[in-house]
Design a protein around this motif. Structure first.
Motif, PDB file in Angstrom:
ATOM      1  N   GLY A 103       0.808  -1.210   0.000  1.00 15.64           N
ATOM      2  CA  GLY A 103       0.000   0.000   0.000  1.00 15.64           C
ATOM      3  C   GLY A 103       0.840   1.258   0.000  1.00 15.64           C
ATOM      4  O   GLY A 103       0.523   2.237  -0.688  1.00 15.64           O
ATOM      5  N   CYS A 104       1.914   1.248   0.766  1.00 14.21           N
ATOM      6  CA  CYS A 104       2.830   2.387   0.812  1.00 14.21           C
ATOM      7  C   CYS A 104       3.463   2.613  -0.565  1.00 14.21           C
ATOM      8  O   CYS A 104       3.479   3.746  -1.067  1.00 14.21           O
ATOM      9  N   LEU A 105       3.936   1.549  -1.179  1.00 13.69           N
ATOM     10  CA  LEU A 105       4.528   1.672  -2.518  1.00 13.69           C
ATOM     11  C   LEU A 105       3.503   2.167  -3.536  1.00 13.69           C
ATOM     12  O   LEU A 105       3.826   2.967  -4.411  1.00 13.69           O
ATOM     13  N   ARG A 106       2.271   1.699  -3.410  1.00 17.32           N
ATOM     14  CA  ARG A 106       1.213   2.132  -4.331  1.00 17.32           C
ATOM     15  C   ARG A 106       0.970   3.631  -4.199  1.00 17.32           C
ATOM     16  O   ARG A 106       0.854   4.349  -5.201  1.00 17.32           O
ATOM     17  N   SER A 107       0.902   4.133  -2.980  1.00 16.28           N
ATOM     18  CA  SER A 107       0.722   5.586  -2.771  1.00 16.28           C
ATOM     19  C   SER A 107       1.882   6.360  -3.369  1.00 16.28           C
ATOM     20  O   SER A 107       1.671   7.388  -4.031  1.00 16.28           O
ATOM     21  N   HIS A 111       1.316   8.797  -6.785  1.00 13.20           N
ATOM     22  CA  HIS A 111       1.394  10.241  -6.529  1.00 13.20           C
ATOM     23  C   HIS A 111       2.799  10.805  -6.680  1.00 13.20           C
ATOM     24  O   HIS A 111       3.043  11.960  -6.308  1.00 13.20           O
ATOM     25  N   GLY A 112       3.715  10.020  -7.209  1.00 18.97           N
ATOM     26  CA  GLY A 112       5.072  10.512  -7.462  1.00 18.97           C
ATOM     27  C   GLY A 112       5.798  10.944  -6.200  1.00 18.97           C
ATOM     28  O   GLY A 112       6.565  11.913  -6.228  1.00 18.97           O
ATOM     29  N   LEU A 113       5.580  10.234  -5.109  1.00 16.03           N
ATOM     30  CA  LEU A 113       6.257  10.582  -3.857  1.00 16.03           C
ATOM     31  C   LEU A 113       7.689  10.076  -3.874  1.00 16.03           C
ATOM     32  O   LEU A 113       7.943   8.913  -4.214  1.00 16.03           O
ATOM     33  N   GLU A 114       8.606  10.950  -3.508  1.00 16.33           N
ATOM     34  CA  GLU A 114      10.012  10.558  -3.439  1.00 16.33           C
ATOM     35  C   GLU A 114      10.193   9.512  -2.338  1.00 16.33           C
ATOM     36  O   GLU A 114       9.745   9.707  -1.210  1.00 16.33           O
ATOM     37  N   HIS A 115      10.828   8.401  -2.692  1.00 16.23           N
ATOM     38  CA  HIS A 115      10.996   7.321  -1.722  1.00 16.23           C
ATOM     39  C   HIS A 115      12.173   6.417  -2.121  1.00 16.23           C
ATOM     40  O   HIS A 115      12.662   6.487  -3.241  1.00 16.23           O
ATOM     41  N   VAL A 139      10.164   1.045   3.119  1.00 13.13           N
ATOM     42  CA  VAL A 139      10.011   2.183   2.221  1.00 13.13           C
ATOM     43  C   VAL A 139      10.338   3.414   3.057  1.00 13.13           C
ATOM     44  O   VAL A 139       9.756   3.627   4.124  1.00 13.13           O
ATOM     45  N   ILE A 140      11.289   4.183   2.581  1.00 12.24           N
ATOM     46  CA  ILE A 140      11.681   5.425   3.251  1.00 12.24           C
ATOM     47  C   ILE A 140      11.066   6.571   2.448  1.00 12.24           C
ATOM     48  O   ILE A 140      11.258   6.651   1.242  1.00 12.24           O
ATOM     49  N   GLU A 141      10.333   7.444   3.115  1.00 17.18           N
ATOM     50  CA  GLU A 141       9.785   8.625   2.446  1.00 17.18           C
ATOM     51  C   GLU A 141      10.297   9.877   3.152  1.00 17.18           C
ATOM     52  O   GLU A 141      10.391   9.927   4.372  1.00 17.18           O
TER      53      GLU A 141
END
Length: 190
Positions: A103-107, A111-115, A139-141
């Protein structure tokens, strides 16, 4: 005759103080009733910190709401003159195939979140306090951090009062009933 309000907020913790603030600044006549003091240690919004993040594993549809919440936190900080939101980054840990990890990776993806994605060994190398099972990943954001709950409640309550809200401490709600045109709320004082 009893005083009339547009909105009565029962409980002036994390959610109630924010509701009172945003309603009052939109011109609503707001009464906030808190059983204890504002803030207090009797509800769920107390302690040294509460996590905030964009890579919401529950569902990517939350991300736009979270982006807006970050804007509102910064706006509240400017109005209150105190830092409330501390950006530290977040680490989300789980095994591939689990709701948290996937789920974290999907978000992040939608949404193009840097991670960054790290395996258990990489996590241990960068964060020696973590000793994860081999199948676990992280997953590091960058766009995550924490809020200081009591200070957030104080800031929202102060802003609500400045916008005209009537916030009352040590006045518990003892009952309520629907009446024509609204709701009648009883407290220990009324």
């Amino acid at each position: 005759m009893a005083e009339r309000y547009d909105v009565i907020v029962a409980g002036i913790g994390g959610m109630g103080s924010a509701a009172a603030f945003h309603l009052a600044r939109r011109g609503r006549k707001v009464l906030g009733l808190e059983r204890f003091t504002i803030p207090n240690e009797m509800g769920s919004s107390h302690g040294t910190s509460r996590i905030i993040r964009l890579a919401y594993h529950e569902h990517p549809s939350y991300v736009p709401l979270l982006r807006r919440s970050f804007e509102l936190w910064r706006e509240l900080e400017r109005g209150h003159g105190e830092q409330l939101l501390h950006m530290t980054g977040c680490i989300h840990i789980g095994a591939p195939g689990t709701a948290v990890f996937d789920g974290c990776l999907r978000s992040c993806s939608e949404h193009g979140l840097e991670h960054e994605v790290l395996d258990a060994g990489q996590v241990r190398s960068r964060f020696p306090a973590y000793r994860l099972p081999a199948e676990t990943m992280a997953v590091i954001e960058k766009e995550g951090g924490f809020l200081v709950p009591e200070k957030c409640i104080e800031a929202h309550a102060a802003g609500a009062r400045s916008a005209g809200a009537d916030l009352r401490e040590a006045e518990p709600v003892t009952g309520w009933e629907t009446i024509p045109g609204g709701v009648r709320v009883r407290t220990a004082q009324v």
